[in-house]
Design a protein around this motif. Sequence first.
Motif, PDB file in Angstrom:
ATOM      1  N   LYS A 104       1.279  -1.238   0.076  1.00 27.29           N
ATOM      2  CA  LYS A 104       0.012  -0.006   0.505  1.00 27.29           C
ATOM      3  C   LYS A 104       0.515   1.251  -0.206  1.00 27.29           C
ATOM      4  CE  LYS A 104      -4.091  -2.482   0.278  1.00 27.29           C
ATOM      5  NZ  LYS A 104      -4.554  -2.300   1.397  1.00 27.29           N
ATOM      6  N   ARG A 105       1.957   1.224   0.044  1.00 29.56           N
ATOM      7  CA  ARG A 105       2.971   2.280  -0.088  1.00 29.56           C
ATOM      8  C   ARG A 105       2.691   2.955  -1.024  1.00 29.56           C
ATOM      9  NH1 ARG A 105       8.356   2.597   2.774  1.00 29.56           N
ATOM     10  NH2 ARG A 105       9.837   3.643   1.223  1.00 29.56           N
ATOM     11  N   SER A 106       2.406   4.510  -1.269  1.00 30.06           N
ATOM     12  CA  SER A 106       2.262   5.124  -2.052  1.00 30.06           C
ATOM     13  C   SER A 106       3.380   6.253  -2.827  1.00 30.06           C
ATOM     14  CB  SER A 106       1.128   6.009  -1.916  1.00 30.06           C
ATOM     15  OG  SER A 106       0.903   7.259  -2.357  1.00 30.06           O
ATOM     16  N   GLU A 107       4.005   6.138  -3.517  1.00 28.59           N
ATOM     17  CA  GLU A 107       5.518   7.546  -3.657  1.00 28.59           C
ATOM     18  C   GLU A 107       4.460   8.821  -3.649  1.00 28.59           C
ATOM     19  OE1 GLU A 107       8.394   6.934  -3.342  1.00 28.59           O
ATOM     20  OE2 GLU A 107       8.076   4.891  -2.815  1.00 28.59           O
ATOM     21  N   ALA A 108       3.389   8.838  -4.849  1.00 29.20           N
ATOM     22  CA  ALA A 108       3.167   9.921  -4.748  1.00 29.20           C
ATOM     23  C   ALA A 108       2.245  11.036  -3.526  1.00 29.20           C
ATOM     24  CB  ALA A 108       1.821  10.147  -4.907  1.00 29.20           C
ATOM     25  N   LEU A 109       1.849  10.031  -2.060  1.00 28.50           N
ATOM     26  CA  LEU A 109       1.551  10.608  -0.903  1.00 28.50           C
ATOM     27  C   LEU A 109       2.787  10.956  -0.098  1.00 28.50           C
ATOM     28  CD1 LEU A 109      -0.258  11.132   1.496  1.00 28.50           C
ATOM     29  CD2 LEU A 109      -0.275   8.401   1.832  1.00 28.50           C
ATOM     30  N   ARG A 110       4.138  10.398  -0.341  1.00 29.75           N
ATOM     31  CA  ARG A 110       5.521  10.902   0.493  1.00 29.75           C
ATOM     32  C   ARG A 110       5.712  12.206  -0.099  1.00 29.75           C
ATOM     33  NH1 ARG A 110       8.852   6.983   2.663  1.00 29.75           N
ATOM     34  NH2 ARG A 110      10.477   7.772   1.836  1.00 29.75           N
ATOM     35  N   GLU A 111       5.274  11.974  -1.341  1.00 31.88           N
ATOM     36  CA  GLU A 111       6.086  13.502  -2.271  1.00 31.88           C
ATOM     37  C   GLU A 111       5.543  14.793  -1.811  1.00 31.88           C
ATOM     38  OE1 GLU A 111       6.868  14.855  -6.784  1.00 31.88           O
ATOM     39  OE2 GLU A 111       6.040  13.111  -6.532  1.00 31.88           O
ATOM     40  N   MET A 112       3.877  14.519  -1.628  1.00 38.61           N
ATOM     41  CA  MET A 112       2.818  15.135  -1.318  1.00 38.61           C
ATOM     42  C   MET A 112       3.696  15.593   0.074  1.00 38.61           C
ATOM     43  SD  MET A 112      -1.200  15.710   0.095  1.00 38.61           S
ATOM     44  CE  MET A 112      -0.779  14.488   1.578  1.00 38.61           C
ATOM     45  N   TRP A 113       4.111  15.319   1.259  1.00 42.57           N
ATOM     46  CA  TRP A 113       4.572  15.122   2.348  1.00 42.57           C
ATOM     47  C   TRP A 113       5.925  15.814   2.109  1.00 42.57           C
ATOM     48  CZ3 TRP A 113       3.313   9.817   4.614  1.00 42.57           C
ATOM     49  CH2 TRP A 113       1.973   9.739   5.536  1.00 42.57           C
ATOM     50  N   ASP A 114       7.048  15.271   1.350  1.00 40.98           N
ATOM     51  CA  ASP A 114       8.426  15.470   1.361  1.00 40.98           C
ATOM     52  C   ASP A 114       8.370  16.053  -0.561  1.00 40.98           C
ATOM     53  OD1 ASP A 114      10.872  16.269   1.031  1.00 40.98           O
ATOM     54  OD2 ASP A 114      11.335  14.114   1.186  1.00 40.98           O
ATOM     55  N   PRO A 115       8.082  16.943  -0.859  1.00 38.97           N
ATOM     56  CA  PRO A 115       8.018  17.646  -2.153  1.00 38.97           C
ATOM     57  C   PRO A 115      10.064  17.250  -2.711  1.00 38.97           C
ATOM     58  CG  PRO A 115       6.815  19.173  -1.526  1.00 38.97           C
ATOM     59  CD  PRO A 115       7.740  18.290  -0.342  1.00 38.97           C
ATOM     60  N   SER A 116      10.599  17.611  -1.450  1.00 38.55           N
ATOM     61  CA  SER A 116      11.981  17.457  -1.877  1.00 38.55           C
ATOM     62  C   SER A 116      12.675  15.904  -2.473  1.00 38.55           C
ATOM     63  CB  SER A 116      12.971  18.128  -0.973  1.00 38.55           C
ATOM     64  OG  SER A 116      12.449  17.265   0.316  1.00 38.55           O
ATOM     65  N   LYS A 117      11.983  14.757  -2.038  1.00 43.76           N
ATOM     66  CA  LYS A 117      12.444  13.065  -2.039  1.00 43.76           C
ATOM     67  C   LYS A 117      13.943  13.136  -1.074  1.00 43.76           C
ATOM     68  CE  LYS A 117       9.438  12.977  -6.164  1.00 43.76           C
ATOM     69  NZ  LYS A 117       9.313  12.162  -7.948  1.00 43.76           N
ATOM     70  N   SER A 118      13.966  13.501  -0.206  1.00 46.16           N
ATOM     71  CA  SER A 118      15.202  13.300   0.310  1.00 46.16           C
ATOM     72  C   SER A 118      14.951  13.252   1.719  1.00 46.16           C
ATOM     73  CB  SER A 118      15.683  14.740   0.543  1.00 46.16           C
ATOM     74  OG  SER A 118      15.127  16.191   1.017  1.00 46.16           O
TER      75      SER A 118
END
Length: 395
Positions: free
Chosen positions: A188-202
Amino acid sequence: MRVAIVAESFLPNVNGVTNSVLRVLEHLHAEGHDAMVIAPGARDGQEEISDYLGFPIRRVPTVKVPLIDSLPVGVPTSVVDSELREFQPDIIHLASPFVLGAAGAFSARQLRIPAVALYQTDVAGFATKYQLSALAFGVWEWLRTIHNACQMTLAPSSLTIAELERHNIKNVRHWGRGVDAVRFHPSKRSEALREMWDPSKSKRIVGFVGRLAAEKGVHRLAALNDRDDIQLVIVGDGPERPLLEAQLPTAKFMGALGGEELAQAYASLDVFVHAGEFETFCQAIQEAQASGVPTIGPNAGGPVDLIDEGVNGYLLEVDTFIEDLPAAVDAIDSPEFGLRARASIENKTWEALCRQLMGYYEEVLESTRRVPLTILGQRPELPRWAARALGARVA
């Protein structure tokens, strides 16, 4: 089998007590048993249901406890006794009994119906946390009276069992909590959700899921406020949210989530942190582990049985939790933690747990068949203050 459940909390209030009652009802329905629930009514603005899977829900009035908005209290009216008399259950299941459940325990004695009590809420710990001296006085004496009025008490962790036995509560057995390993899954891991939380992806995503109430200790995550390499995410709602938004100014507050949104939120974390020391079990930790997320929790209560130190996460001492949290997050430094977190819940399904519960029911029913009804029907000796509080019911 006919099972009457007296629940200290139930829908529309969602918490650990409610969730376990729902899973038990689903199992009873699937196995062809009959059931009913007595529970607190909805509070202002909440929508109330009158049945679940066809099982009737009987309501009593609800009152608020000062300062503890997250702990609804049902008023033990005559509805409890009259509904139990009408339903004539084979066994009475008391979900986290304290006020409404106490009425259920005493009615069970009067009606000579065996009862099983599930200890799920650390009321004594809550009383200490909220500095409610009037509630703190006599809590354990009251709990001992309720639980020893029942034929069996079920507790969710080894530390909780030991604590109950220290306070002279008898015939305590272990009953944990199941987890939905399909709904909560690493996929269920969502890369889109993670990018919303951390736009820098870092950044590493560190989060909490649960009620935003003082006893959950969410404020302790402020130890990570100044970390540029960490993004805090808080999922949930409750009375502490405005204060926590001030204490965690860089955190993303997502509000309460459910269904697939909740499953995605869990699986999209890198580390899950639960800092509250009053959990008798801590289902949120188990759901995070099912999602493949390593967990950090206090070395107290239920988390002690769920977190294998250095394997699927870390346990921190309550007194030094804030100081130790940053290093614990850094120590979770490989994908193996997540793989081991998922592996740790593989045999913890609700189906297995409910089968175990039915076994406890049968054990109690068998033992009470050998007890004269006059013994089963004896009232427990009440403390004077408790007798005055429930005088109309136990006189």
